[in-house]
Design an enzyme around this catalytic site. Structure first.
Site, PDB file in Angstrom:
ATOM      1  N   LEU A 118     -97.454  56.227 104.823  1.00  0.00           N
ATOM      2  CA  LEU A 118     -96.369  56.763 103.996  1.00  0.00           C
ATOM      3  C   LEU A 118     -96.552  58.264 103.830  1.00  0.00           C
ATOM      4  CD1 LEU A 118     -96.205  53.956 101.306  1.00  0.00           C
ATOM      5  CD2 LEU A 118     -94.587  54.365 103.162  1.00  0.00           C
ATOM      6  N   GLU A 119     -95.633  59.037 104.355  1.00  0.00           N
ATOM      7  CA  GLU A 119     -95.746  60.491 104.334  1.00  0.00           C
ATOM      8  C   GLU A 119     -94.804  61.126 103.330  1.00  0.00           C
ATOM      9  OE1 GLU A 119     -95.443  61.955 108.315  1.00  0.00           O
ATOM     10  OE2 GLU A 119     -96.808  60.434 109.097  1.00  0.00           O
ATOM     11  N   ASN A 120     -94.141  60.308 102.528  1.00  0.00           N
ATOM     12  CA  ASN A 120     -93.195  60.835 101.545  1.00  0.00           C
ATOM     13  C   ASN A 120     -93.535  60.382 100.132  1.00  0.00           C
ATOM     14  OD1 ASN A 120     -91.110  62.144 103.377  1.00  0.00           O
ATOM     15  ND2 ASN A 120     -91.242  60.095 104.258  1.00  0.00           N
TER      16      ASN A 120
END
Length: 571
Positions: free
Chosen positions: A396-398
């Site tokens: 998860l990059e957000n």
């Protein structure tokens, strides 16, 4: 991970210009809040922003109040840096001379700073990198002999995301400013329940208590941990054993009575979690369930050099926290679901692990409360049963909420058992400090975590464990940043180096396989280092990861032929 070729990560990081100050600030940020004396008051006004921005002044119109997220009450400050403005919000606070005050605030979101000026002695400040959940900043200061007011401030950082602030306090002798009233002792938490168990841990959740700033967890009458959210996992327990748990709510006024007790029983001991039958040194590769210009593959086409194959990606559904997966048969040249499932089984028969990856560059799965954590665990477990996946990868990059992602993964572990594979692929910025949400999550689930394959690309310059700034693309960048994880609490067997398989696989950060091999040697054996050399070697280092098996295939498997062979030869 990128779904489109050459797409850089969002958010430029300005790290190099304040590395020394950042290291000092991190030390300051670790200070525990000093309990206020009985006669002390909060001299800040409108400290919870319940009256909008009354008593506050924010630069360049950068501040507003929002109803979500809030730490307590109905409102919080949201301030957004833009251009050369760092979104500073200030308040003049009346104080008494020659007095000591405790300064604190709860923050969330982008980089957040808290401080005071005009103390007449030493002005102080503290800060934190971006955090997906509420975190308390705290420090203290002493006023000079003629100081009757100080300037309290919060601000963000240039080019970073908006930050949120709530429950600001300047506790100490009453300066006569009619600040907010001191808090009262909160009530006992309600709704305490067991949300998951393993053979060595019990996960708990409860309802939030108004006015509470933290919670203490008790096992059989003894305090075992303190948290700021409404869930916790108590680890280090014996298998097949029942324990009694209670929770109290806390704030600067004191601690509540204990909640009603609940009983949690650990699972029967299994064969150990997190690693399964993986080799001591393992290679992870992401397999693309889409066509973005890299070579299209069936799962059966992935070379045997890959020990863990992460299927990218599961997608969010309309149910908060839940994910789904559907094979892109059209984009993959008619590859059918039945063929895919058969290939999963064939890879497993060959000793490989196939897991489902959650997130990617465009992934927006949100696990932010107990309900969404349960939805996440249930949906991932359903995918494991449907497709035969061995576990899950968190990419998860957000944004990631450490409290509830920990709860979700604990719940999944309770469902799937000790053979569950859990991997993570944080960006470099996410592992710069143990206070970051990704790092916190990894440490929270250390007993069931397989490997963290940090992405050493699309990141620019970052701090190493020696406090120096390193640019991506070198052996030093890989070794000095891996050192942060190794010194921060992860086991060497839980640390892997994540690199692009080709120049087309990422916007920046590609290095030749030789550089990856040298970094592995430096960390595991103390050889082939650059200018940075770790203080010790880590022969149990897990290995390496690449985005992606498809980009590797596009380059005739040059990455896996070199790095894969090297990883497996580490001994």
């Amino acid at each position: 991970m990128d779904r489109a070729p050459g797409t850089p990560r969002p958010r430029t990081r300005r790290i190099a210009t304040w590395s020394a100050a950042g290291a000092l600030a991190l030390a300051v940020a670790g200070l525990a809040a000093t309990p206020a004396a009985a006669a002390d008051v909060n001299n800040a006004r409108n400290a919870g922003f319940e009256s909008g921005l009354a008593d506050w002044t924010c630069t360049a119109g950068s501040g507003t109040t929002v109803s979500s997220p809030v730490h307590s009450g109905a409102a919080a400050l949201k301030a957004t840096p833009a251009g050369q403005d760092n979104a500073q919000c200030t308040q003049t606070v009346a104080v008494k001379p020659n007095s000591t005050y405790t300064l604190s605030a709860w923050v969330q979101g982008g980089y957040a700073y808290l401080g005071v000026t005009g103390t007449g002695t030493t002005d102080v400040s503290t800060w934190t990198p971006d955090t997906a959940s509420w975190k308390q900043l705290s420090t203290s200061f002493t006023t000079g002999g003629s100081t009757t007011s100080v300037t309290l401030y919060t601000h963000g950082w240039y080019g970073q995301a908006a930050y949120y602030a709530d429950d600001v306090s300047v506790y100490g002798p009453d300066g006569g400013s009619s600040g907010d009233p001191a808090p009262t002792v909160p009530s006992a938490p309600a709704g305490l329940a067991v949300s998951g168990t393993t053979s060595s841990s019990v996960s708990l959740s409860w309802s939030a208590v108004p006015g509470a700033t933290g919670y203490d967890v008790y096992r059989d009458g003894t305090k075992v941990t303190a948290v700021t959210g409404t869930s916790a996992t108590v680890a280090g327990l014996s298998a097949a054993t029942s324990y009694s748990f209670q929770v109290t709510a806390t704030n600067s006024a004191g601690e509540s009575a204990k909640s009603a007790a609940v009983t949690g029983t650990t699972a029967t001991s299994g064969t150990g979690g997190g690693g399964g039958t993986l080799p001591k040194h393992a290679v992870t590769g992401y397999w693309q369930n889409f066509n973005n210009g890299a070579k299209v593959q069936k799962l059966s086409d992935v070379p045997s050099a890959y020990d863990i194959i992460a299927v990218a990606f599961a997608d969010a559904t309309s149910t908060p926290g839940a994910v789904s997966f559907s094979l892109d048969s059209a984009g993959l040249g008619g590859y059918t679901t039945d063929q895919f499932k058969a290939d999963v089984k064939a890879k497993q028969a060959a000793g490989k692990k196939v897991i489902i990856s959650i997130g990617g560059q465009n992934g927006t799965v949100s696990v932010s409360d107990t309900a969404s954590a349960n939805n996440f665990a249930s949906s991932v477990y359903s995918l494991m049963q449907t497709y035969g996946f061995d576990g899950v990868d968190i990419d998860l990059e957000n944004g990631l909420n450490a409290t509830y992602m920990t709860q979700a993964l604990r719940s999944l572990s309770a469902k799937a058992g000790p053979s569950l594979i859990i991997t993570m692929a944080p960006q470099t910025i996410d592992m710069q400090s143990t206070s970051n949400s990704y790092f916190q999550t990894a440490l929270n689930i250390k007993d069931i975590l397989t490997v963290v394959n940090m992405q050493y690309y699309n990141s620019g310059s970052m701090l190493g464990c020696d406090g120096k700034v390193y640019s991506q693309g070198s052996v030093d960048f890989l070794t000095a940043l891996a050192c942060i994880q190794l010194q921060g609490g992860l086991s060497p067997s839980q640390v892997g180096l994540g690199l692009p398989a080709s120049t087309s696989a990422a916007g920046s950060g590609y290095v030749s396989p030789t550089v990856v091999d040298n970094a592995l040697d430096c960390l595991a054996k103390g050889t082939n280092c650059g200018t940075f050399k770790p203080s010790r070697t880590y022969p149990d280092l897990r290995g390496a990861m690449t985005w992606s098996t498809n980009w590797d295939a596009t380059s005739n498997n040059a990455w896996s032929n070199s790095v894969g062979t090297h990883v497996h030869a580490l001994g």
